[in-house]
Design a protein around this motif. Sequence first.
Motif, PDB file in Angstrom:
ATOM      1  N   PRO A 292       0.818  -1.222   0.000  1.00  0.00           N
ATOM      2  CA  PRO A 292       0.000   0.000   0.000  1.00  0.00           C
ATOM      3  C   PRO A 292       0.848   1.266   0.000  1.00  0.00           C
ATOM      4  O   PRO A 292       2.016   1.256   0.419  1.00  0.00           O
ATOM      5  N   ILE A 293       0.255   2.353  -0.449  1.00  0.00           N
ATOM      6  CA  ILE A 293       0.929   3.657  -0.464  1.00  0.00           C
ATOM      7  C   ILE A 293       0.863   4.255   0.939  1.00  0.00           C
ATOM      8  O   ILE A 293      -0.201   4.295   1.557  1.00  0.00           O
ATOM      9  N   ILE A 294       2.015   4.738   1.457  1.00  0.00           N
ATOM     10  CA  ILE A 294       2.030   5.378   2.786  1.00  0.00           C
ATOM     11  C   ILE A 294       2.050   6.901   2.662  1.00  0.00           C
ATOM     12  O   ILE A 294       1.465   7.610   3.487  1.00  0.00           O
ATOM     13  N   LEU A 295       2.725   7.430   1.624  1.00  0.00           N
ATOM     14  CA  LEU A 295       2.810   8.887   1.447  1.00  0.00           C
ATOM     15  C   LEU A 295       2.509   9.232  -0.003  1.00  0.00           C
ATOM     16  O   LEU A 295       3.066   8.625  -0.919  1.00  0.00           O
ATOM     17  N   GLU A 296       1.632  10.209  -0.199  1.00  0.00           N
ATOM     18  CA  GLU A 296       1.274  10.601  -1.561  1.00  0.00           C
ATOM     19  C   GLU A 296       1.158  12.117  -1.661  1.00  0.00           C
ATOM     20  O   GLU A 296       0.593  12.771  -0.774  1.00  0.00           O
ATOM     21  N   GLY A 297       1.718  12.657  -2.690  1.00  0.00           N
ATOM     22  CA  GLY A 297       1.588  14.083  -2.975  1.00  0.00           C
ATOM     23  C   GLY A 297       1.065  14.281  -4.379  1.00  0.00           C
ATOM     24  O   GLY A 297       1.547  13.632  -5.313  1.00  0.00           O
ATOM     25  N   LYS A 298       0.063  15.154  -4.544  1.00  0.00           N
ATOM     26  CA  LYS A 298      -0.500  15.421  -5.865  1.00  0.00           C
ATOM     27  C   LYS A 298      -0.438  16.922  -6.145  1.00  0.00           C
ATOM     28  O   LYS A 298      -0.985  17.717  -5.390  1.00  0.00           O
ATOM     29  N   LYS A 299       0.290  17.277  -7.205  1.00  0.00           N
ATOM     30  CA  LYS A 299       0.407  18.671  -7.652  1.00  0.00           C
ATOM     31  C   LYS A 299       0.784  19.618  -6.500  1.00  0.00           C
ATOM     32  O   LYS A 299       0.177  20.670  -6.300  1.00  0.00           O
ATOM     33  N   VAL A 300       1.788  19.202  -5.722  1.00  0.00           N
ATOM     34  CA  VAL A 300       2.247  20.009  -4.583  1.00  0.00           C
ATOM     35  C   VAL A 300       3.024  21.220  -5.109  1.00  0.00           C
ATOM     36  O   VAL A 300       3.898  21.094  -5.975  1.00  0.00           O
ATOM     37  N   ARG A 301       2.681  22.378  -4.559  1.00  0.00           N
ATOM     38  CA  ARG A 301       3.329  23.622  -4.994  1.00  0.00           C
ATOM     39  C   ARG A 301       3.803  24.391  -3.772  1.00  0.00           C
ATOM     40  O   ARG A 301       3.070  24.537  -2.793  1.00  0.00           O
ATOM     41  N   VAL A 302       5.045  24.871  -3.817  1.00  0.00           N
ATOM     42  CA  VAL A 302       5.591  25.706  -2.738  1.00  0.00           C
ATOM     43  C   VAL A 302       6.215  26.939  -3.375  1.00  0.00           C
ATOM     44  O   VAL A 302       7.075  26.834  -4.257  1.00  0.00           O
ATOM     45  N   ALA A 303       5.796  28.127  -2.933  1.00  0.00           N
ATOM     46  CA  ALA A 303       6.340  29.382  -3.460  1.00  0.00           C
ATOM     47  C   ALA A 303       6.774  30.267  -2.299  1.00  0.00           C
ATOM     48  O   ALA A 303       6.140  30.272  -1.237  1.00  0.00           O
ATOM     49  N   PHE A 304       7.860  30.968  -2.481  1.00  0.00           N
ATOM     50  CA  PHE A 304       8.355  31.921  -1.487  1.00  0.00           C
ATOM     51  C   PHE A 304       8.288  33.322  -2.075  1.00  0.00           C
ATOM     52  O   PHE A 304       8.514  33.517  -3.275  1.00  0.00           O
ATOM     53  N   THR A 305       7.991  34.305  -1.241  1.00  0.00           N
ATOM     54  CA  THR A 305       7.998  35.704  -1.688  1.00  0.00           C
ATOM     55  C   THR A 305       9.343  36.319  -1.335  1.00  0.00           C
ATOM     56  O   THR A 305       9.727  36.357  -0.158  1.00  0.00           O
ATOM     57  N   LEU A 306      10.072  36.737  -2.337  1.00  0.00           N
ATOM     58  CA  LEU A 306      11.386  37.347  -2.136  1.00  0.00           C
ATOM     59  C   LEU A 306      11.311  38.855  -2.366  1.00  0.00           C
ATOM     60  O   LEU A 306      10.431  39.348  -3.075  1.00  0.00           O
ATOM     61  N   LYS A 307      12.258  39.561  -1.759  1.00  0.00           N
ATOM     62  CA  LYS A 307      12.273  41.018  -1.843  1.00  0.00           C
ATOM     63  C   LYS A 307      13.571  41.483  -2.491  1.00  0.00           C
ATOM     64  O   LYS A 307      14.643  40.945  -2.217  1.00  0.00           O
ATOM     65  N   ARG A 308      13.450  42.472  -3.367  1.00  0.00           N
ATOM     66  CA  ARG A 308      14.658  43.117  -3.897  1.00  0.00           C
ATOM     67  C   ARG A 308      14.399  44.621  -3.951  1.00  0.00           C
ATOM     68  O   ARG A 308      13.268  45.083  -3.830  1.00  0.00           O
ATOM     69  N   GLY A 309      15.459  45.375  -4.150  1.00  0.00           N
ATOM     70  CA  GLY A 309      15.306  46.831  -4.129  1.00  0.00           C
ATOM     71  C   GLY A 309      15.608  47.381  -2.753  1.00  0.00           C
ATOM     72  O   GLY A 309      15.871  46.658  -1.798  1.00  0.00           O
ATOM     73  N   GLY A 310      15.557  48.697  -2.624  1.00  0.00           N
ATOM     74  CA  GLY A 310      15.911  49.372  -1.376  1.00  0.00           C
ATOM     75  C   GLY A 310      14.785  49.365  -0.358  1.00  0.00           C
ATOM     76  O   GLY A 310      13.701  48.819  -0.575  1.00  0.00           O
ATOM     77  N   PHE A 311      15.050  50.046   0.762  1.00  0.00           N
ATOM     78  CA  PHE A 311      14.082  50.110   1.860  1.00  0.00           C
ATOM     79  C   PHE A 311      12.823  50.880   1.454  1.00  0.00           C
ATOM     80  O   PHE A 311      11.708  50.517   1.817  1.00  0.00           O
ATOM     81  N   PHE A 312      13.003  51.958   0.671  1.00  0.00           N
ATOM     82  CA  PHE A 312      11.877  52.815   0.314  1.00  0.00           C
ATOM     83  C   PHE A 312      11.128  52.328  -0.936  1.00  0.00           C
ATOM     84  O   PHE A 312       9.961  52.652  -1.133  1.00  0.00           O
ATOM     85  N   ARG A 313      11.820  51.566  -1.784  1.00  0.00           N
ATOM     86  CA  ARG A 313      11.156  51.062  -3.000  1.00  0.00           C
ATOM     87  C   ARG A 313      11.356  49.554  -3.113  1.00  0.00           C
ATOM     88  O   ARG A 313      12.000  49.060  -4.041  1.00  0.00           O
ATOM     89  N   PRO A 314      10.808  48.817  -2.180  1.00  0.00           N
ATOM     90  CA  PRO A 314      10.986  47.360  -2.262  1.00  0.00           C
ATOM     91  C   PRO A 314      10.136  46.768  -3.379  1.00  0.00           C
ATOM     92  O   PRO A 314       9.042  47.253  -3.679  1.00  0.00           O
ATOM     93  N   GLN A 315      10.673  45.724  -3.982  1.00  0.00           N
ATOM     94  CA  GLN A 315       9.927  44.982  -4.997  1.00  0.00           C
ATOM     95  C   GLN A 315       9.809  43.541  -4.513  1.00  0.00           C
ATOM     96  O   GLN A 315      10.805  42.932  -4.095  1.00  0.00           O
TER      97      GLN A 315
END
Length: 555
Positions: A292-315
Amino acid sequence: MTAATESFCPPERTDLNQHGRELILDARNIGVDFKVEGGTVKAVRDVSFQLHRGETIAIVGESGSGKSVTARTIMGLLTKRATVVPGARIMFEGKNILAFNAAKRRQLRGNRFSMIFQEPMSSLNPVYTIGQQICEVIHLHNKVSRAEAMKRAEELLREVQIPEPASRLKQFPHQLSGGQRQRVMIAMALANRPDVLIADEPTTALDVTVQAQILNLIKDLQRVHGMAVILITHDLTIVRQFSDYVYVMQNGEVKEHNRTEDVFANPQHSYTRHLLASEPKGIANPLPEKTPIILEGKKVRVAFTLKRGGFFRPQYFPLIAVDDLSLDLRRHETLGLVGESGSGKTTFGQALLRLIPNNGGEISFDGEPIQMKTRQEMRPLRSRMQIVFQDPFSSLNPRMSIGQIIEEGLIVNDIGSDRRDRLERVRKALRDAGMPDTILSRFPHEFSGGQRQRIAIARAIALEPEFILLDEPTSALDLSVQAQIIDLLRKLQDEKGLSYLFISHDLKVVRALCHRVIVMQHGKIVEQGPVAEVLTNPKNDYTARLVRAAFEIAA
């Protein structure tokens, strides 16, 4: 010392001064003792070696054999509990550097002698930028302005082939991959153009393609700058390609030394023969039908939000680390997950265990959906699913004894009838992981990297789980211990029906242990199938490149 032993390791090397190179380092009779509770440990005994300018010598041996202690003796980085025995000499430019005072040793360290350490994440300071840390090394030995030092730091990063070196100078260690951090360590070691570079397991935790790049990089830089290199490793496959002369150590002593080709063609000492025969062997035991199957993942998605740019104009922008991936793992099965640093292997594994949140997809464990469970709701499942992390130094609490570290999981999950029963379970787990059961009162820093990894494995198996995520569990282990761990994992799997998700960059271990393999690149699955099929007849160019880097480095 017997006559037989002397014939394998006389104090002078077999080719001393025979190839026209200048003798730059001559170490004789090095011995190092450590004061420990209840007595003295002789960590290194009567070690002698010679190093010529522009060549590479390798010091090989298993964890705890004294390789790193020997290197730290050269660098003057031994702890206060260590004593160098009288009569030891390390001659450099006609002077015994062991007789130098602390100030004179500091002048040599980072200037004439440099060292690349085993664990770049532990060696780099997390609160300073890459540029600040490289500049510090430059300023210690040179009177230059901050702007000049920063310009030199950028040149060094370019020299070690880090892309966009100017922007990397402003980043922190955690923002770089493992391979990039190791390149930063090499840049710091080369900052003052040393005469001797000591590389202590420089590629242990790196994936196979990056490993080949780093070793070739050191070789190229050596050729350009004429450095002498001492390569400390437990991996004989890289010794064969990158070293000129080999010293084999066991239990603090040199057992044999000779030119590299002679050691591999005709090993004399039984321990050398044992090391050469310790490549991961065998294949995974066949799976029972209809498991039998013990672990299954279907269409698992993981995204992180990253920051670039300066303090006053972050992107802000998204980084998709795991892009709609699916897998299924059966009971008794070992599924390999391979790919380069940054391909998303560990992120995928941790998402499947709900250690980090996923942004989409379905995850089920033993038929029960878990993707929506809270941290509290996951608690009852935690003893059934365990993880062994890549870096045992970071994952073991330095303030807790080994007994406390392993017993903690038993206490949290209410396993064991009383303290005596728990301690017996702790001792059994240590024995199963190939460690003595008499180390309960000792602390993680007292063990070598390989020994710490075995302690981490003992902590996982103490809870008697059904599923273990193994994240690079053999990366810090020497070849013979790798073979023991593979046998141990197979034995535990057969006895207890364990399932493993095995994340690794070592395709030799994957071939020996796994039933199926999934190859990842840039957060996507590029190829998957039975291990024998994928590794012998890869369909994807990226998989073929990984296989070449893993199996042809020793050619």
